[in-house]
Enzyme design. Structure first.
Site, PDB file in Angstrom:
ATOM      1  N   ASP A 184      61.668  51.236  55.278  1.00 30.63           N
ATOM      2  CA  ASP A 184      61.791  50.125  53.911  1.00 30.63           C
ATOM      3  C   ASP A 184      62.256  50.522  52.850  1.00 30.63           C
ATOM      4  O   ASP A 184      63.262  49.587  52.977  1.00 30.63           O
ATOM      5  CB  ASP A 184      60.006  49.305  54.175  1.00 30.63           C
ATOM      6  N   HIS A 239      67.121  52.127  49.774  1.00 30.65           N
ATOM      7  CA  HIS A 239      66.984  52.373  48.061  1.00 30.65           C
ATOM      8  C   HIS A 239      66.902  53.430  47.797  1.00 30.65           C
ATOM      9  O   HIS A 239      67.430  54.291  46.789  1.00 30.65           O
ATOM     10  CB  HIS A 239      65.651  51.397  47.884  1.00 30.65           C
ATOM     11  N   ARG A 266      65.852  26.230  59.423  1.00 34.48           N
ATOM     12  CA  ARG A 266      65.408  24.936  60.531  1.00 34.48           C
ATOM     13  C   ARG A 266      65.073  23.569  59.936  1.00 34.48           C
ATOM     14  O   ARG A 266      64.813  22.432  60.512  1.00 34.48           O
ATOM     15  CB  ARG A 266      64.870  25.820  61.445  1.00 34.48           C
ATOM     16  N   LYS A 280      68.942  43.317  53.695  1.00 38.00           N
ATOM     17  CA  LYS A 280      68.577  44.296  54.439  1.00 38.00           C
ATOM     18  C   LYS A 280      67.379  44.273  55.134  1.00 38.00           C
ATOM     19  O   LYS A 280      66.325  42.717  54.885  1.00 38.00           O
ATOM     20  CB  LYS A 280      68.007  45.359  53.274  1.00 38.00           C
ATOM     21  N   LYS A 322      53.256  52.426  49.437  1.00 39.84           N
ATOM     22  CA  LYS A 322      52.827  51.726  49.241  1.00 39.84           C
ATOM     23  C   LYS A 322      50.969  51.632  48.035  1.00 39.84           C
ATOM     24  O   LYS A 322      50.523  52.506  48.979  1.00 39.84           O
ATOM     25  CB  LYS A 322      52.718  50.376  49.793  1.00 39.84           C
ATOM     26  N   GLU A 341      54.448  51.936  44.450  1.00 42.44           N
ATOM     27  CA  GLU A 341      53.833  50.917  45.065  1.00 42.44           C
ATOM     28  C   GLU A 341      52.691  50.339  44.340  1.00 42.44           C
ATOM     29  O   GLU A 341      52.161  50.943  44.844  1.00 42.44           O
ATOM     30  CB  GLU A 341      54.557  49.395  45.017  1.00 42.44           C
ATOM     31  N   LYS A 364      69.674  47.129  40.029  1.00 47.06           N
ATOM     32  CA  LYS A 364      69.033  47.371  38.932  1.00 47.06           C
ATOM     33  C   LYS A 364      69.352  47.791  37.634  1.00 47.06           C
ATOM     34  O   LYS A 364      70.416  48.978  38.316  1.00 47.06           O
ATOM     35  CB  LYS A 364      67.381  48.034  39.105  1.00 47.06           C
TER      36      LYS A 364
HETATM   37  C1  BG6 Z   1      62.377  45.956  49.501  1.00 47.36           C
HETATM   38  C2  BG6 Z   1      61.345  46.205  50.449  1.00 47.36           C
HETATM   39  O1  BG6 Z   1      63.235  46.500  50.172  1.00 47.36           O
HETATM   40  O2  BG6 Z   1      61.492  46.462  48.455  1.00 47.36           O
HETATM   41  C3  BG6 Z   1      60.146  45.618  49.684  1.00 47.36           C
HETATM   42  O3  BG6 Z   1      61.256  46.023  51.593  1.00 47.36           O
HETATM   43  C4  BG6 Z   1      59.597  46.592  48.342  1.00 47.36           C
HETATM   44  O4  BG6 Z   1      58.561  46.543  50.586  1.00 47.36           O
HETATM   45  C5  BG6 Z   1      60.797  45.791  47.389  1.00 47.36           C
HETATM   46  O5  BG6 Z   1      57.758  45.954  47.915  1.00 47.36           O
HETATM   47  C6  BG6 Z   1      60.917  46.851  46.095  1.00 47.36           C
HETATM   48  O6  BG6 Z   1      61.042  47.124  45.139  1.00 47.36           O
HETATM   49  P1  BG6 Z   1      61.643  46.193  44.114  1.00 47.36           P
HETATM   50  O7  BG6 Z   1      62.111  45.179  43.148  1.00 47.36           O
HETATM   51  O8  BG6 Z   1      60.023  45.071  43.355  1.00 47.36           O
HETATM   52  O9  BG6 Z   1      60.799  47.476  43.076  1.00 47.36           O
END
Ligand code: BG6
Length: 495
Positions: free
Chosen positions: A242, A247, A48, A155, A347, A223, A189
């Protein structure tokens, strides 16, 4: 350069966002600089905010400097890349914008030459996906006039089962399934793809890869980051939506699937869909036994004091959104009957680490005297990140006159063997979409099945009041997670 059959245009919607800045353009640049991006190409970015091509390019350059794997060698190469990048401001919800978009695209394609192959990338907030898809259709921008037309959808694909079904319905009204690329960056990956190489390029694992030899599978994505300014998004999402619905379930499928007949998109994705269909549904009354959620409180991560989740910006002080989730799955098929698959993600955990652990059965009979030997079962550990590699943990005799046995690690480290940094997931995935290979993209039926599986958990959690178990930021998660896995006699591997 003369126009080639490979000429293409990439249109990025939501181009002022973080993903374009940190991932997409750095990945495209790296592909270009390492001479793997098909040429000639046109990248038309739209959002935008009004901005000129040059101002936009300057912004992208900052992102490339900071985030690209291939560092800027000199300005000349950057200029050659940037000359193919354009910016078009506009409102993606306004049908009139698509006329302007078409005109600009055609103008650039005429100047560039080559076929009108087009790849749209939806990197906007998901609430705009439907509008963009419908408007592309109305403007005829879904058609394949000369060359191909494809669409990548970021996603989250849906917020729950019904919204994912609705989005699938809508998208496949405008595009054929073969034109739709639903991205899950974990599939890009290197080490995730290496699960397939390990399983299907080696003969020794297949005879062991089943319930007769495998006692348990663990998939962990831990994470250290918190919600990083995405509190608003995360409040609506949580760890299950998430990370697990996409994943982690993708990883489970790669570990559990039957060997596909060939390595092509449909063969691989058929096998993954079969796994999802074989996962035992989690009935509402089994949620407590099969799933665990928790939220981080304040603590220290990498020696830095960090606030608790409820104190993060954009998060409600009484929030019951989970920042940690664990799941126990059973796959009701011949290969995996009775083998639990444990998944966990969180997290603000102690360490950034993603890995798959295959725990084998103990030896059927112990010939060595108890007390002298370790009785740990063998483990195969596939490290997705960081320190990408594979370890096999076996028992060995320690040197010396006594018979002392302890675990040793047979270790393969990517960087030691292959050197350098592995390519970024987005490099591989963008290139695959340009080449028309959807093997590493999620198919519509898979996504719906993944939502079908997680929906009862989401429903149960939505109606069960908090507070949630809390874990200290910087720890390995809630203490409840140990009891959760111990019910099956296992324990989480703490790397
Ligand atoms: C994303 C999530 O899909 O993947 C994030 O929305 C997450 O919350 C991220 O931190 C992790 O990806 P990577 O590649 O850093 O492991």
């Amino acid at each position: 350069m003369a126009p080639s059959d490979e000429a293409f245009s990439l249109v990025i919607f939501g181009a002022s966002g973080d993903l374009t800045h940190r991932k997409l353009v750095p990945a495209l640049w790296t592909l270009f600089a390492s001479r793997t991006l098909p040429e000639p190409f046109t990248i038309l970015c739209t959002a935008r905010t009004p901005m000129s091509d040059d101002a936009f390019r300057a912004k992208l350059k900052e992102g490339v400097k900071e985030f690209a794997r291939f560092k800027l060698p000199n300005d000349q190469v950057w200029q050659r890349f940037a000359a193919n990048v354009f910016y078009l401001p506009g409102d993606p919800t306004a049908p009139e914008f698509y006329g302007v978009l078409r005109q600009r695209l055609e103008e650039l394609e005429r100047a560039r030459g080559g076929p009108r192959s087009r790849l749209y990338y939806l990197s906007t907030p998901p609430s705009l996906y439907a509008d963009i898809v419908v408007n592309l259709g109305k403007a005829g921008l879904n058609e394949e006039e000369s060359g191909w037309t494809r669409i990548i959808i970021e996603k989250p694909f849906g917020h729950d089962l019904s919204s994912a079904q609705e989005l699938n319905r809508l998208v496949t009204k405008v595009f054929r399934e073969e034109q739709v690329y639903r991205i899950d960056h974990y599939l890009g990956k290197e080490t995730v793809q290496n699960v397939l190489a390990l399983r299907f390029a080696n003969g020794i694992f297949e005879p062991l890869w089943n319930r007769n030899h495998v006692a348990e599978v663990q998939c962990t994505v831990a994470e250290t980051v918190g919600v990083e300014g995405r509190g608003g998004y995360y409040e609506e999402s949580g760890a299950l939506r998430d990370m697990i619905q996409n994943h982690l379930l993708q990883i489970v499928c790669l570990v559990a699937m039957e060997p596909p007949v060939t390595f092509d998109a449909d063969a691989v994705r058929d096998e993954k869909s079969k796994v999802m269909k074989a996962v035992r549904p989690i009935e509402p009354d089994a949620v407590e036994a099969s799933a665990l959620r928790a939220q981080y409180g304040p603590g220290f991560v990498n020696n830095r004091q960090v606030p608790g989740y409820r104190q993060e910006k954009g998060v409600k002080p009484e929030s019951t959104t989970e920042t940690y989730a664990a799941l126990r799955l059973l796959i009701d098929n011949w290969r995996w009957a009775g083998v639990p698959f444990y998944l966990q993600t969180g997290k603000r955990l102690a360490k950034r680490v993603s890995e798959i652990v295959i725990r084998f059965h103990r030896t059927p009979h112990m010939i060595f005297r108890r007390g002298l030997v370790s009785v740990d079962p063998n483990l195969l550990v596939i490290r997705i990140q960081p320190d990408e590699g594979i370890s096999l943990i076996v028992e060995a005799k320690e040197p010396g006159p006594d018979l002392k046995i302890s675990p040793v690690t047979l270790d393969f480290k990517y960087h030691e063997v292959f050197g350098g940094e592995p390519p970024e997931a987005y490099e591989r995935l963008l290139l695959d979409a340009i080449h028309g290979d959807a093997t590493l993209y999620a198919r519509g039926d898979w996504i719906e099945q993944a939502w079908r599986l997680t929906q009862p958990i989401l429903d149960h959690w939505a109606t069960t009041p908090g507070p949630l178990p809390e874990y200290e930021a910087g720890s390995w998660g809630p203490t409840e997670a140990d009891a959760f896995i111990a019910r099956n006699g296992g324990k989480w591997r703490r790397p």
